[in-house]
Design a protein around this motif. Sequence first.
Motif, PDB file in Angstrom:
ATOM      1  N   LEU A 215       0.840  -1.195   0.000  1.00 61.07           N
ATOM      2  CA  LEU A 215       0.000   0.000   0.000  1.00 61.07           C
ATOM      3  C   LEU A 215       0.873   1.242   0.000  1.00 61.07           C
ATOM      4  N   ASP A 216       0.542   2.192  -0.851  1.00 63.80           N
ATOM      5  CA  ASP A 216       1.258   3.470  -0.881  1.00 63.80           C
ATOM      6  C   ASP A 216       0.442   4.451  -1.701  1.00 63.80           C
ATOM      7  N   VAL A 217       0.783   5.732  -1.580  1.00 61.31           N
ATOM      8  CA  VAL A 217       0.073   6.771  -2.334  1.00 61.31           C
ATOM      9  C   VAL A 217       0.851   7.214  -3.573  1.00 61.31           C
ATOM     10  N   ILE A 218       2.073   6.740  -3.731  1.00 60.36           N
ATOM     11  CA  ILE A 218       2.911   7.231  -4.820  1.00 60.36           C
ATOM     12  C   ILE A 218       2.509   6.618  -6.166  1.00 60.36           C
ATOM     13  N   GLU A 219       2.808   7.322  -7.223  1.00 63.50           N
ATOM     14  CA  GLU A 219       2.472   6.848  -8.564  1.00 63.50           C
ATOM     15  C   GLU A 219       3.279   5.612  -8.951  1.00 63.50           C
ATOM     16  N   ASP A 220       4.508   5.517  -8.463  1.00 63.85           N
ATOM     17  CA  ASP A 220       5.397   4.419  -8.843  1.00 63.85           C
ATOM     18  C   ASP A 220       5.284   3.210  -7.925  1.00 63.85           C
ATOM     19  N   ILE A 221       4.190   3.064  -7.216  1.00 62.81           N
ATOM     20  CA  ILE A 221       4.037   1.946  -6.306  1.00 62.81           C
ATOM     21  C   ILE A 221       4.244   0.611  -7.043  1.00 62.81           C
TER      22      ILE A 221
ATOM     23  N   TYR B  66      -0.720  -4.525  -5.441  1.00 62.99           N
ATOM     24  CA  TYR B  66      -0.462  -3.176  -4.952  1.00 62.99           C
ATOM     25  C   TYR B  66      -1.760  -2.367  -4.967  1.00 62.99           C
ATOM     26  N   VAL B  67      -1.947  -1.616  -3.896  1.00 63.79           N
ATOM     27  CA  VAL B  67      -3.142  -0.787  -3.752  1.00 63.79           C
ATOM     28  C   VAL B  67      -2.688   0.633  -3.491  1.00 63.79           C
ATOM     29  N   ARG B  68      -3.094   1.530  -4.363  1.00 61.96           N
ATOM     30  CA  ARG B  68      -2.682   2.920  -4.210  1.00 61.96           C
ATOM     31  C   ARG B  68      -3.742   3.691  -3.430  1.00 61.96           C
ATOM     32  N   GLU B  69      -3.505   3.812  -2.135  1.00 63.00           N
ATOM     33  CA  GLU B  69      -4.391   4.567  -1.270  1.00 63.00           C
ATOM     34  C   GLU B  69      -3.666   4.910   0.016  1.00 63.00           C
ATOM     35  N   SER B  70      -4.291   5.755   0.819  1.00 66.52           N
ATOM     36  CA  SER B  70      -3.666   6.253   2.036  1.00 66.52           C
ATOM     37  C   SER B  70      -3.774   5.255   3.180  1.00 66.52           C
ATOM     38  N   ALA B  71      -2.749   5.247   4.015  1.00 65.00           N
ATOM     39  CA  ALA B  71      -2.782   4.431   5.231  1.00 65.00           C
ATOM     40  C   ALA B  71      -3.843   4.917   6.201  1.00 65.00           C
ATOM     41  N   GLU B  72      -4.285   6.144   6.040  1.00 66.39           N
ATOM     42  CA  GLU B  72      -5.267   6.727   6.962  1.00 66.39           C
ATOM     43  C   GLU B  72      -6.695   6.255   6.692  1.00 66.39           C
ATOM     44  N   ALA B  73      -6.932   5.654   5.525  1.00 66.35           N
ATOM     45  CA  ALA B  73      -8.283   5.202   5.170  1.00 66.35           C
ATOM     46  C   ALA B  73      -8.156   4.036   4.196  1.00 66.35           C
TER      47      ALA B  73
ATOM     48  N   ALA C  81      -2.614   9.035  13.960  1.00 65.41           N
ATOM     49  CA  ALA C  81      -3.616   8.342  14.765  1.00 65.41           C
ATOM     50  C   ALA C  81      -4.546   7.519  13.874  1.00 65.41           C
ATOM     51  N   SER C  82      -4.991   8.105  12.778  1.00 64.47           N
ATOM     52  CA  SER C  82      -5.870   7.374  11.861  1.00 64.47           C
ATOM     53  C   SER C  82      -5.149   6.200  11.223  1.00 64.47           C
ATOM     54  N   ALA C  83      -3.886   6.393  10.865  1.00 70.24           N
ATOM     55  CA  ALA C  83      -3.128   5.322  10.229  1.00 70.24           C
ATOM     56  C   ALA C  83      -2.911   4.148  11.182  1.00 70.24           C
TER      57      ALA C  83
END
Length: 267
Positions: A47-53, A64-71, A95-97
């Motif tokens: 999991l990561d938010v970067i384009e090159d995940i 691979y899943v492109r999304e935020s650890a917070e949600a 805290a959310s992550a």
Amino acid sequence: MEYNRYNAVSAWELMDKAEPDVLVVGANTGKDCSYFIEFGAKSVTGLDVIEDIGKEYQHAKVRYVRESAEAMSFANESFDLVYCYATMEHVPDVASAFSEMARVVRKGGYIYSLAAPLWRSPLGHHMGEFEGSPWIHLVKSREEIIDYAIVHKLYPSDERARHKVNYMLNPEYFNMRPSSDYTRACESLEGFRFIHNEILMEDASMLSHPNGAAALKAGIPKEDLLGVTHRLIAQKRLRNDAITIIREKSSEWFAALRKKVRSFRSS
């Protein structure tokens, strides 16, 4: 042993289940995912938010899943191990992550999270080139930092120096949170046995540097200035037994960490 691998091995050694499902939070281009495939994971989700995940590592057992650890979009209790290395210091809402990690790990499974270097530590900006001026990002202006980089020839050109300083002061890349935010966020997690929820500290003698004295004068707590790493290792309880917190002195482990932090170089 290469330090990323060392932590992956340490996390894997917690597993007592054959072929666990692993979530790597902050997978980046995929290197950390490769370790768990090598070790024998049933599946690995990066999991990561970067384009090159995942760009540098592909495998049939890895997604691979492109999304935020917070949600996260995963169902509750989807993974046996949630692994997060050198990522949480970049996540805005820690805290959310942490809450999401707690939600998606299975009962009996583990969260292994190491965040370093924390923002208010000597090299919290992740630029090892500035080792000679610890805490420069906390006590100097942007232009003063650029001038320091140019005068000390930290980069091959003035333009490169400006680019790197602008990066290291950009809140889009660093959460700029005090160390206490990490431990406090984890303390609120329910249903876990905490093996470690702690801040590992730099040598207090570093505060003798003029920048350290200036940071203290500016009101930044000593604990924040020396707190270089947050370490969370926690197991989701199978039943409502008492939570225990184990504090261990890991001098050899921390010495290796300090060496690693000081060797940070920009990509």
